[in-house]
Design a protein around this motif. Structure first.
Motif, short mmCIF file in Angstrom:
data_model
loop_
_atom_site.label_atom_id
_atom_site.label_comp_id
_atom_site.label_asym_id
_atom_site.label_seq_id
_atom_site.Cartn_x
_atom_site.Cartn_y
_atom_site.Cartn_z
N ALA A 1 -12.93 -22.18 18.92
CA ALA A 1 -13.95 -22.88 18.13
C ALA A 1 -15.35 -22.42 18.51
CB ALA A 1 -13.81 -24.39 18.30
N ALA A 2 -15.57 -22.23 19.80
CA ALA A 2 -16.89 -21.77 20.25
C ALA A 2 -17.19 -20.38 19.73
CB ALA A 2 -16.96 -21.80 21.78
N THR B 1 -10.47 -24.70 22.22
CA THR B 1 -11.89 -24.94 22.49
C THR B 1 -12.67 -23.63 22.49
OG1 THR B 1 -11.29 -26.86 23.84
CG2 THR B 1 -13.52 -25.98 24.10
N SER C 1 -22.07 -22.63 23.98
CA SER C 1 -21.45 -23.93 24.22
C SER C 1 -21.57 -24.25 25.70
CB SER C 1 -19.97 -23.90 23.82
OG SER C 1 -19.83 -23.61 22.43
N ARG D 1 -15.94 -19.05 17.03
CA ARG D 1 -16.09 -19.13 15.58
C ARG D 1 -17.48 -19.63 15.20
NH1 ARG D 1 -11.93 -21.74 14.81
NH2 ARG D 1 -12.81 -23.86 14.73
N GLU D 2 -17.99 -20.59 15.94
CA GLU D 2 -19.34 -21.10 15.65
C GLU D 2 -20.41 -20.09 16.01
OE1 GLU D 2 -19.76 -24.72 17.71
OE2 GLU D 2 -18.22 -25.79 16.55
N GLY D 3 -20.17 -19.26 17.04
CA GLY D 3 -21.13 -18.23 17.41
C GLY D 3 -22.36 -18.75 18.13
N ARG D 4 -22.30 -19.97 18.64
CA ARG D 4 -23.44 -20.53 19.37
C ARG D 4 -23.02 -20.84 20.81
NH1 ARG D 4 -25.32 -25.50 15.73
NH2 ARG D 4 -23.07 -25.91 15.97
#
Length: 628
Positions: free
Chosen positions: A172-173, A169, A180, A175-178
């Motif tokens: 993924a956060a 989790t 969460s 990697r997205e760079g936004r």
């Protein structure tokens, strides 16, 4: 209406009045407005007003309400739609504090301080992404008990760090760079969910197109994330990412500069007979560039020692490099046996010839550890400070010359200083006594007061006292402290002028034998006479001019030295043929002595060897010093 107007922020009153007291032509027309009110706690809150104003109904009797206007509408909370004034100021304060954060740990401290209490979070952590690992650089609370059990197991040597891949989790956060924001129960990994069981915010920290770290904010009680808080956290992540990137670069630069600075300073100070020397170096706190302050302690022959402290202009790698060159040059000139004024003059000429734009200052003190006599030279530097055995202090009246590297033929006069046993000599740079908020005279008085109040029995503690009161510094600072105790057992000496006669070696051996008998060293005579024969023979065969033999007994060592006018040092032969008639002398000296060597002395050299002898008793042989 009066209650609403009383709570409205004054800056928003004019806009509000246009809605609640409109022009009569606007009666019945719906209007909308967002404005701020201040709550009883002092916090600001945004409200949204949707309303229309109706004229009051006329009544024949003129009863209550006759002619009054009516405001019909809804006042709703609008804080979730836009950041409040407190949130804006919070972001501004964080931006200002991050602008002065110079290290990664400084950034971590400012972030956790700015977020945990205002957001009501149970815990806040800031981690730097180093490769594939997250290394914590700031967290609140700092006690392991305030964090999940899985985190506590990593608390063996410092704050925990772990690969990001072990938490899908989180990976993924990042990697997205936004940002969460997870409400209660939405995080799968127990290790991550335990950071915020009531709600968890993970903020990837962007900088220059990449994620440089992450910020974790966790709540224990159930927490809902509104649009206002989302905006605040997103703005915070951008600020922290840039600050973390900058601080990481400054940390790397500072580490390199510090390594350069430390490599150019002495790793340890030598042990001195009859005294104790300690030193301190304090890097500048108002920047991360390396400075040019240096110090050194140089043991010299005949129980003498040279103490040096200096400062190269500027704060850069060039200043540090020049500092290393100055320190090396002074050591070389001092080892050649030059007096203090000549050492400083030669160093000045060297610096002028280097054609650099930088100059340097220094104080050079040559001290006789037996007698307590010192010769001091100042080149544009602040004077030494003395603490006398009775506790009184003074600035040593050392005559000064210009800084090094300015005038080629500058003169540097020597000043004599007599030190009684128990005297403390302090050499320091201006970074310790002068700043924008501290005048030089006041700083020198402060050092004198600290010296007077410190306990001289512990030199290390005294040095800590002198530098411990220093506040945030714009300049680096160096301190060299020497407590002169005087020798408990003073060396005894004897000398012999070697005449160039066929039986010169015989006379040198006879002189040595008589001296050793007077010192009670008959058992060591055979070894000593062998060393004398080889050193005197070497001086007569391979040099021209006068030669001299010196004997010195200090503690458990007998030092035998010959001085001649040739600068060429003796070389130990690599291979000695059986039929060779020479080349074995130095090998014999090396075999029977515990140490030997050669020193440059006033255009010539001194070859010396030391042999072990039984320690003499106090007072033994003190009156047997010979000189011929």
């Amino acid at each position: 209406m009066e209650t609403l107007l009383a709570h409205t922020v004054p800056d928003d009153l004019p806009a509000l009045m246009t809605v609640v007291k409109p022009d009569p032509t606007s009666y019945g027309r719906g209007q909308e407005l967002e404005f701020r009110v201040r709550r009883p706690s002092g916090a600001l809150r945004w409200l949204r007003l949707r309303a229309r104003v109706l004229p009051g109904e006329e009544s024949a009797g003129g009863g209550p309400g006759a002619g009054y206007e009516q405001l019909l509408g809804v006042v709703a909370d609008a804080s979730y739609l836009r950041p409040g004034g407190d949130d804006v100021s919070r972001v501004q304060q964080l931006s200002a504090s991050l602008a002065t954060a110079m290290t990664v740990r400084d950034v971590g401290r400012e972030v956790v301080h700015a977020l945990r209490e205002p957001l009501g979070a149970a815990r806040v952590a800031l981690a730097e992404l180093a490769g594939d690992r997250l290394a914590l650089v700031g967290l609140d609370p700092v006690e392991p008990e305030g964090w999940p059990v899985d985190w506590r197991s990593e608390w063996s040597t410092g704050w925990p760090d772990a690969p990001a891949q072990v938490l899908p989790t989180l990976e993924a956060a990042l990697r997205e760079g936004r940002a969460s924001l997870w409400p209660p129960g939405s995080v799968r990994e127990p290790t991550l969910a335990a950071v915020g069981p009531g709600g968890l915010a993970v903020l990837p920290l962007p900088a220059e197109g990449q994620v440089v770290g992450a910020c974790f904010i966790g709540w224990d009680a159930p927490h809902e994330f509104g649009a206002e808080e989302r905006s605040l956290l997103t703005a915070t992540a951008g600020l922290v990412g840039q600050a973390l990137k900058r601080a990481h670069a400054l940390d790397a630069e500072h580490e390199l500069a510090t390594m350069l600075q430390r490599s150019l300073l002495p790793r340890r100070l030598p042990e001195l007979p009859g005294g104790v020397a300690v030193a301190r170096y304090l890097p500048a706190m108002m920047g991360l560039e390396v400075g040019g302050d240096w110090y050194d302690v140089i043991p010299l022959p005949q129980g003498r020692v040279a103490l040096i402290i200096g400062d190269v202009q500027g704060h850069s790698a060039a200043a540090a490099t020049l500092m290393g060159q100055m320190r090396t040059a002074i050591r070389a000139y001092a080892a050649e046996g030059h007096p203090a004024d000549v050492v400083v003059s030669h160093t000045n000429r060297l610096l002028v010839s280097m054609e650099t734009d930088l100059f340097a200052t220094c104080t050079y003190v040559e001290l006789d550890m037996e007698e307590g006599n010192a010769w001091a030279v100042r080149a544009g530097h602040i004077p030494p400070v003395l603490r006398h055995p009775d506790g009184g202090t003074e600035e040593a009246p050392v005559e000064g010359g210009p800084p090094l590297g300015i005038v080629l033929e500058a003169e540097y006069p020597m000043t004599s200083i007599d030190l009684a046993p128990g005297t403390v000599l302090a050499l320091l740079t201006d970074g310790l006594v002068e700043s924008k908020r501290l005048e030089l005279a006041d700083g020198m008085h402060r050092v004198r007061d600290l010296l007077a109040g410190a306990e001289p029995a512990n030199a290390e503690q005294m040095a800590d006292v002198l530098v411990g009161g220093a506040t945030r510094r714009e300049d680096d600072a160096a301190l060299l402290l020497m407590r002169f105790d005087g020798m408990t057992h003073r060396p005894i000496r004897a000398g012999w002028s070697v005449w160039r006669l066929p039986d010169a070696v015989l006379h040198a051996r006879r002189f040595t034998a008589r001296t050793l008998r007077s010192w009670g060293l008959e058992e060591e005579a055979d070894v000593a006479l062998l060393v004398v024969s080889e050193l005197v023979t070497n001086a007569l065969l391979h040099t021209q001019g006068a030669a001299r033999l010196d004997l010195m007994l200090s503690g458990d060592r007998l030092r035998i030295a010959t001085t001649d006018s040739s600068p060429r040092a003796p070389a130990k032969p690599v291979i000695v043929d059986w039929e060779a008639t020479g080349g074995r002398g130095i090998l014999l000296v090396e075999a029977v002595s515990v140490a030997w060597g050669s020193l440059p002395v006033s255009g010539g050299k001194q070859v010396w060897a030391e042999i072990l002898v039984p320690p003499r008793e106090a007072g033994a042989g003190d009156d047997t010093t010979g000189q011929r």
